[in-house]
Design a protein around this motif. Structure first.
Motif, PDB file in Angstrom:
ATOM      1  N   LEU A  45      -6.611  29.587 -63.860  1.00 50.99           N
ATOM      2  CA  LEU A  45      -6.402  28.164 -63.605  1.00 50.99           C
ATOM      3  C   LEU A  45      -5.725  27.448 -64.770  1.00 50.99           C
ATOM      4  CD1 LEU A  45      -9.748  27.349 -61.748  1.00 50.99           C
ATOM      5  CD2 LEU A  45      -7.443  27.503 -60.766  1.00 50.99           C
ATOM      6  N   THR A  46      -5.185  28.240 -65.705  1.00 52.65           N
ATOM      7  CA  THR A  46      -4.417  27.663 -66.808  1.00 52.65           C
ATOM      8  C   THR A  46      -3.110  28.432 -66.988  1.00 52.65           C
ATOM      9  OG1 THR A  46      -5.555  29.066 -68.409  1.00 52.65           O
ATOM     10  CG2 THR A  46      -6.417  26.832 -68.131  1.00 52.65           C
ATOM     11  N   ASP A  54       0.631  18.664 -57.440  1.00 54.30           N
ATOM     12  CA  ASP A  54      -0.198  17.964 -58.418  1.00 54.30           C
ATOM     13  C   ASP A  54      -1.617  17.984 -57.859  1.00 54.30           C
ATOM     14  OD1 ASP A  54      -0.752  16.384 -60.711  1.00 54.30           O
ATOM     15  OD2 ASP A  54      -0.820  14.609 -59.432  1.00 54.30           O
ATOM     16  N   SER A  55      -2.558  18.489 -58.634  1.00 53.47           N
ATOM     17  CA  SER A  55      -3.923  18.577 -58.131  1.00 53.47           C
ATOM     18  C   SER A  55      -4.895  18.163 -59.216  1.00 53.47           C
ATOM     19  CB  SER A  55      -4.215  20.000 -57.648  1.00 53.47           C
ATOM     20  OG  SER A  55      -3.961  20.935 -58.655  1.00 53.47           O
ATOM     21  N   GLU A  56      -6.077  17.727 -58.745  1.00 50.11           N
ATOM     22  CA  GLU A  56      -7.094  17.320 -59.709  1.00 50.11           C
ATOM     23  C   GLU A  56      -8.490  17.486 -59.140  1.00 50.11           C
ATOM     24  OE1 GLU A  56      -7.078  13.204 -61.033  1.00 50.11           O
ATOM     25  OE2 GLU A  56      -6.378  12.568 -59.081  1.00 50.11           O
ATOM     26  N   ILE A  57      -9.413  17.640 -60.067  1.00 55.10           N
ATOM     27  CA  ILE A  57     -10.833  17.683 -59.766  1.00 55.10           C
ATOM     28  C   ILE A  57     -11.419  16.395 -60.306  1.00 55.10           C
ATOM     29  CG2 ILE A  57     -13.027  18.767 -60.376  1.00 55.10           C
ATOM     30  CD1 ILE A  57     -11.453  21.450 -60.533  1.00 55.10           C
ATOM     31  N   ILE A  58     -12.150  15.692 -59.452  1.00 54.61           N
ATOM     32  CA  ILE A  58     -12.772  14.439 -59.856  1.00 54.61           C
ATOM     33  C   ILE A  58     -14.265  14.566 -59.612  1.00 54.61           C
ATOM     34  CG2 ILE A  58     -12.880  11.948 -59.480  1.00 54.61           C
ATOM     35  CD1 ILE A  58      -9.986  12.193 -58.371  1.00 54.61           C
ATOM     36  N   LEU A  59     -15.062  14.337 -60.652  1.00 60.66           N
ATOM     37  CA  LEU A  59     -16.515  14.358 -60.528  1.00 60.66           C
ATOM     38  C   LEU A  59     -17.045  12.929 -60.563  1.00 60.66           C
ATOM     39  CD1 LEU A  59     -17.657  17.376 -62.730  1.00 60.66           C
ATOM     40  CD2 LEU A  59     -16.874  17.334 -60.373  1.00 60.66           C
ATOM     41  N   SER A  60     -18.070  12.678 -59.772  1.00 68.77           N
ATOM     42  CA  SER A  60     -18.625  11.340 -59.638  1.00 68.77           C
ATOM     43  C   SER A  60     -19.478  10.951 -60.842  1.00 68.77           C
ATOM     44  CB  SER A  60     -19.483  11.256 -58.378  1.00 68.77           C
ATOM     45  OG  SER A  60     -20.207  10.044 -58.365  1.00 68.77           O
ATOM     46  N   GLU A  65     -15.903  22.763 -57.380  1.00 69.64           N
ATOM     47  CA  GLU A  65     -14.546  22.200 -57.226  1.00 69.64           C
ATOM     48  C   GLU A  65     -13.487  23.139 -57.801  1.00 69.64           C
ATOM     49  OE1 GLU A  65     -14.398  19.947 -55.131  1.00 69.64           O
ATOM     50  OE2 GLU A  65     -16.519  19.390 -55.201  1.00 69.64           O
ATOM     51  N   MET A  66     -13.830  23.882 -58.851  1.00 67.70           N
ATOM     52  CA  MET A  66     -12.887  24.860 -59.404  1.00 67.70           C
ATOM     53  C   MET A  66     -12.605  25.977 -58.402  1.00 67.70           C
ATOM     54  SD  MET A  66     -14.056  25.064 -63.414  1.00 67.70           S
ATOM     55  CE  MET A  66     -12.796  26.272 -63.885  1.00 67.70           C
ATOM     56  N   ILE A  67     -13.616  26.339 -57.601  1.00 69.23           N
ATOM     57  CA  ILE A  67     -13.371  27.345 -56.564  1.00 69.23           C
ATOM     58  C   ILE A  67     -12.360  26.804 -55.558  1.00 69.23           C
ATOM     59  CG2 ILE A  67     -14.373  28.710 -54.702  1.00 69.23           C
ATOM     60  CD1 ILE A  67     -17.028  28.705 -56.286  1.00 69.23           C
ATOM     61  N   HIS A  68     -12.506  25.531 -55.165  1.00 68.39           N
ATOM     62  CA  HIS A  68     -11.514  24.930 -54.263  1.00 68.39           C
ATOM     63  C   HIS A  68     -10.113  25.008 -54.874  1.00 68.39           C
ATOM     64  CE1 HIS A  68     -14.052  23.430 -51.092  1.00 68.39           C
ATOM     65  NE2 HIS A  68     -14.813  22.741 -51.929  1.00 68.39           N
TER      66      HIS A  68
END
Length: 175
Positions: free
Chosen positions: A22-23, A56-62, A81-84
């Protein structure tokens, strides 16, 4: 509980569970951030969009939900979310909690001792009351909603009578 930096966790999990896929050159393929204070009904999500042909993608945590919980819940949500992101960006599959997601989730859960990833969480979430009743004009079944939704159809009727395609004969009408 103060919120913790997410990027070091992202890099740790990327190394442990995703073979650093993922990098690129140690830069995340996915942005990772805390939400502003508006994300109150889900613990986190992964989103992607295409801008000028580039993904462009992102993970957002509440922040409102997870800041009240332990680090293991934060870790579990981030890894979920990283699995997604991995399924989408690396495997290039279009699935939500499908077989690739579940296989990776079970693989991580077998190795991880401090938290477990689940498809659904049971974190405390305040929700508005269900105050609208919609009725399928085809079968008469009643559904409860937090707000009125336009052009929504009864899934069961669409599946049973129209091969799963949306059809206006299955519209849910509100009182």
């Amino acid at each position: 509980m103060p919120i913790i930096p997410l990027l070091p966790l992202f890099h740790r999990f990327n190394s442990l569970y995703f073979e650093n896929s993922l990098t690129v050159n140690n830069q995340p393929l996915v942005k990772v951030r805390w939400s502003d204070n508006r994300l109150k009904t889900t613990a986190g999500f992964y989103k992607r969009k295409r801008i000028n042909g580039l993904v462009d993608s992102e993970i957002i945590l509440s922040k409102p939900i997870l800041s009240k919980l332990s680090n293991s819940e934060i870790n579990s949500t981030l890894c979920h979310e990283m699995i997604h992101a991995w399924v989408d960006r690396i495997l290039k599959k279009n699935e939500i909690h499908g077989p690739n997601f579940l296989e990776k989730m079970h693989e991580i859960n077998a190795k991880e001792k401090n938290f477990q990833i689940a498809v659904r969480h049971s974190f405390p979430i305040e929700r508005r009351e269900l105050k609208y009743i919609g009725t399928c004009q085809n079968c008469g079944e009643k559904f409860f909603y937090r707000k009125r939704i336009k052009n929504i159809a009864c899934k069961k009727c669409c599946v049973n009578f129209f091969n799963g395609s949306w059809n206006k004969k299955c519209l849910i009408l509100f009182d």
